[in-house]
Motif scaffolding. Structure first.
Motif, PDB file in Angstrom:
ATOM      1  N   ILE A  24      -2.981   2.007  -4.142  1.00  0.00           N
ATOM      2  CA  ILE A  24      -3.744   3.115  -3.547  1.00  0.00           C
ATOM      3  C   ILE A  24      -5.212   2.718  -3.602  1.00  0.00           C
ATOM      4  CG2 ILE A  24      -4.344   5.556  -3.690  1.00  0.00           C
ATOM      5  CD1 ILE A  24      -1.712   6.050  -5.124  1.00  0.00           C
ATOM      6  N   ASP A  25      -5.780   2.423  -2.450  1.00  0.00           N
ATOM      7  CA  ASP A  25      -7.169   1.962  -2.389  1.00  0.00           C
ATOM      8  C   ASP A  25      -8.043   3.068  -1.802  1.00  0.00           C
ATOM      9  OD1 ASP A  25      -9.621   0.696  -1.447  1.00  0.00           O
ATOM     10  OD2 ASP A  25      -8.653  -1.201  -1.979  1.00  0.00           O
ATOM     11  N   MET A  82       0.842  -1.185   0.000  1.00  0.00           N
ATOM     12  CA  MET A  82       0.000   0.000   0.000  1.00  0.00           C
ATOM     13  C   MET A  82       0.888   1.249   0.000  1.00  0.00           C
ATOM     14  SD  MET A  82      -2.706  -1.852   0.125  1.00  0.00           S
ATOM     15  CE  MET A  82      -4.078  -0.715   0.266  1.00  0.00           C
ATOM     16  N   ASP A  83       0.298   2.402  -0.298  1.00  0.00           N
ATOM     17  CA  ASP A  83       1.050   3.643  -0.322  1.00  0.00           C
ATOM     18  C   ASP A  83       1.257   4.177   1.091  1.00  0.00           C
ATOM     19  OD1 ASP A  83      -1.869   4.200  -0.346  1.00  0.00           O
ATOM     20  OD2 ASP A  83      -1.165   6.257  -0.201  1.00  0.00           O
ATOM     21  N   THR A  84       2.111   5.194   1.216  1.00  0.00           N
ATOM     22  CA  THR A  84       2.465   5.752   2.523  1.00  0.00           C
ATOM     23  C   THR A  84       1.253   6.334   3.243  1.00  0.00           C
ATOM     24  OG1 THR A  84       4.692   6.255   1.727  1.00  0.00           O
ATOM     25  CG2 THR A  84       3.964   7.393   3.700  1.00  0.00           C
ATOM     26  N   ILE A  85       0.363   6.986   2.495  1.00  0.00           N
ATOM     27  CA  ILE A  85      -0.825   7.581   3.117  1.00  0.00           C
ATOM     28  C   ILE A  85      -1.700   6.506   3.742  1.00  0.00           C
ATOM     29  CG2 ILE A  85      -2.979   8.837   2.677  1.00  0.00           C
ATOM     30  CD1 ILE A  85      -1.506  10.432   0.546  1.00  0.00           C
ATOM     31  N   THR A  86      -1.906   5.416   3.023  1.00  0.00           N
ATOM     32  CA  THR A  86      -2.743   4.326   3.542  1.00  0.00           C
ATOM     33  C   THR A  86      -2.125   3.722   4.796  1.00  0.00           C
ATOM     34  OG1 THR A  86      -3.535   3.823   1.314  1.00  0.00           O
ATOM     35  CG2 THR A  86      -3.869   2.146   3.007  1.00  0.00           C
ATOM     36  N   HIS A  87      -0.812   3.517   4.788  1.00  0.00           N
ATOM     37  CA  HIS A  87      -0.158   2.960   5.974  1.00  0.00           C
ATOM     38  C   HIS A  87      -0.258   3.917   7.167  1.00  0.00           C
ATOM     39  CE1 HIS A  87       1.243  -0.698   4.244  1.00  0.00           C
ATOM     40  NE2 HIS A  87       2.013  -0.123   3.348  1.00  0.00           N
ATOM     41  N   THR A  88      -0.199   5.222   6.890  1.00  0.00           N
ATOM     42  CA  THR A  88      -0.373   6.203   7.959  1.00  0.00           C
ATOM     43  C   THR A  88      -1.791   6.141   8.518  1.00  0.00           C
ATOM     44  OG1 THR A  88       1.250   7.673   6.912  1.00  0.00           O
ATOM     45  CG2 THR A  88      -0.198   8.651   8.563  1.00  0.00           C
ATOM     46  N   LEU A  89      -2.760   6.000   7.619  1.00  0.00           N
ATOM     47  CA  LEU A  89      -4.159   5.858   8.055  1.00  0.00           C
ATOM     48  C   LEU A  89      -4.349   4.590   8.882  1.00  0.00           C
ATOM     49  CD1 LEU A  89      -6.067   6.962   4.820  1.00  0.00           C
ATOM     50  CD2 LEU A  89      -5.922   8.211   6.973  1.00  0.00           C
ATOM     51  N   PRO A 119     -13.083  -0.173  -7.669  1.00  0.00           N
ATOM     52  CA  PRO A 119     -13.361  -1.406  -6.928  1.00  0.00           C
ATOM     53  C   PRO A 119     -13.942  -2.505  -7.817  1.00  0.00           C
ATOM     54  CG  PRO A 119     -14.115   0.498  -5.686  1.00  0.00           C
ATOM     55  CD  PRO A 119     -13.724   0.998  -7.049  1.00  0.00           C
ATOM     56  N   TRP A 120     -13.515  -3.739  -7.573  1.00  0.00           N
ATOM     57  CA  TRP A 120     -14.027  -4.949  -8.224  1.00  0.00           C
ATOM     58  C   TRP A 120     -13.593  -5.078  -9.689  1.00  0.00           C
ATOM     59  CZ3 TRP A 120     -19.844  -4.986  -6.346  1.00  0.00           C
ATOM     60  CH2 TRP A 120     -19.862  -4.923  -4.941  1.00  0.00           C
ATOM     61  N   HIS A 121     -12.655  -4.247 -10.126  1.00  0.00           N
ATOM     62  CA  HIS A 121     -12.162  -4.303 -11.501  1.00  0.00           C
ATOM     63  C   HIS A 121     -10.670  -4.643 -11.490  1.00  0.00           C
ATOM     64  CE1 HIS A 121     -15.953  -2.275 -12.174  1.00  0.00           C
ATOM     65  NE2 HIS A 121     -15.812  -2.440 -13.481  1.00  0.00           N
ATOM     66  N   PHE A 122     -10.250  -5.437 -12.473  1.00  0.00           N
ATOM     67  CA  PHE A 122      -8.883  -5.943 -12.498  1.00  0.00           C
ATOM     68  C   PHE A 122      -8.320  -5.936 -13.913  1.00  0.00           C
ATOM     69  CE2 PHE A 122     -11.299  -7.955  -9.147  1.00  0.00           C
ATOM     70  CZ  PHE A 122     -10.462  -7.916  -8.040  1.00  0.00           C
ATOM     71  N   SER A 123      -6.998  -5.918 -13.963  1.00  0.00           N
ATOM     72  CA  SER A 123      -6.290  -6.262 -15.191  1.00  0.00           C
ATOM     73  C   SER A 123      -5.778  -7.674 -15.009  1.00  0.00           C
ATOM     74  CB  SER A 123      -5.111  -5.306 -15.437  1.00  0.00           C
ATOM     75  OG  SER A 123      -5.563  -4.037 -15.820  1.00  0.00           O
TER      76      SER A 123
END
Length: 290
Positions: free
Chosen positions: A133-134, A1-8, A200-204
């Protein structure tokens, strides 16, 4: 995950903790531990400073993200809390333990992956079912913050514990859909990998058969759409030349589930097709031909 998500994640861990009997110094120690432990595995970025042989791609999210190192990081923050805040509380150890475990495990779900089982294996563990980034996770924490500030009748810890349950449910649903898609495509390709979309729910879905690599946009609620069909110039002799001239290419080859090889008059290189967009991949290592 990105830094912002880990901070959250760290802030959410702090907010979900029971702090009713804690004094100000103990709360500061808990906040320091929750945020710090949620970030510490990414301290491996400093390895760029002494990487002269092109190994950083393997070092980043490598041993520092190992699940076996989680107790070590937790002990480190327990000691630091005692040094900086003069607070000795086993709760700080367990908070750090949870924080580091969340960091390491959440990174497994995105395409970059981690060395989750190092040093026993150097294989990258990656599911590709959750975007790096979610925005859904960001939104859940935002709603939790708003509710905690506007609904004084609700306890803060209860709000954020509920948020954690919702986040886990989101990751489970997202990953279950990715798992179903992966198994649908697996029989038709020699190699298959997933890369979650920001939506959400979409993939490559990236599939490789011999020299052909397909990148397909798909989900359980839409029809599949072929985005790219790539040609890989498989040449083991040329790979040895590339690895000798550009050590980073060897690292990328070991790090990626599979690669696309480019062999033109101008350059020889490889790239990871999971990060391919608009005609190029940002993970591309090559050498210029003379």
């Amino acid at each position: 995950m990105d830094t912002i998500t880990h901070t959250l994640f760290g802030a959410g861990l702090y907010k979900a903790s029971n702090k009713e009997r804690m004094n100000k110094k103990e709360k500061y120690a808990l906040l320091f531990t929750a945020i710090g432990a949620s970030q510490i595995p990414d301290s491996d970025v400093i390895s760029q400073l002494w990487d002269t042989a092109g190994y950083y791609q393997m070092w980043h999210r490598g041993i520092t993200h190992s699940v076996f190192l989680v107790p070590f990081w937790a002990l480190l923050f327990y000691i630091l809390s005692w040094i900086f805040f003069k607070v000795k509380d086993v709760k700080l150890f367990y908070t750090a333990l949870i924080g580091v475990f969340i960091h390491d495990t959440s990174d497994v779900f995105n395409a970059w992956g981690t060395g989750y089982l190092e040093p026993f294996t150097s294989e990258r563990l990656t599911l590709g079912t959750v975007s790096i980034i979610d925005f859904v996770i960001w939104f859940i924490f935002l709603i939790s913050f708003i509710v905690s500030k506007t609904q004084s009748s609700l306890k803060e810890k209860a709000i954020y514990r509920t948020a954690w349950i919702v986040i886990c449910l989101h990751i489970f649903i997202q990953s279950a859909q990715g798992y179903i898609l992966y198994n649908q495509y697996k029989p038709g390709y020699d190699h298959v990998a997933l890369s979650a979309s920001f939506v959400p729910w979409h993939f490559s879905v990236i599939g490789k058969n011999g020299e052909t690599v397909d990148i397909i946009k798909d989900s359980l609620i839409t029809k599949p759409a072929l985005q790219y069909r790539l040609k890989s110039s498989e040449n083991s002799a040329a790979l040895k030349t590339l690895f000798k001239q550009n050590p980073k290419a060897r690292t990328l080859y070991q790090w990626s589930p599979f690669v696309v090889m480019v062999d033109t008059k101008e350059k020889l290189g490889i790239y990871d097709p999971r990060f391919y967009k608009d005609g190029e991949s940002f993970l591309f290592e090559f050498m210029e031909k003379k």
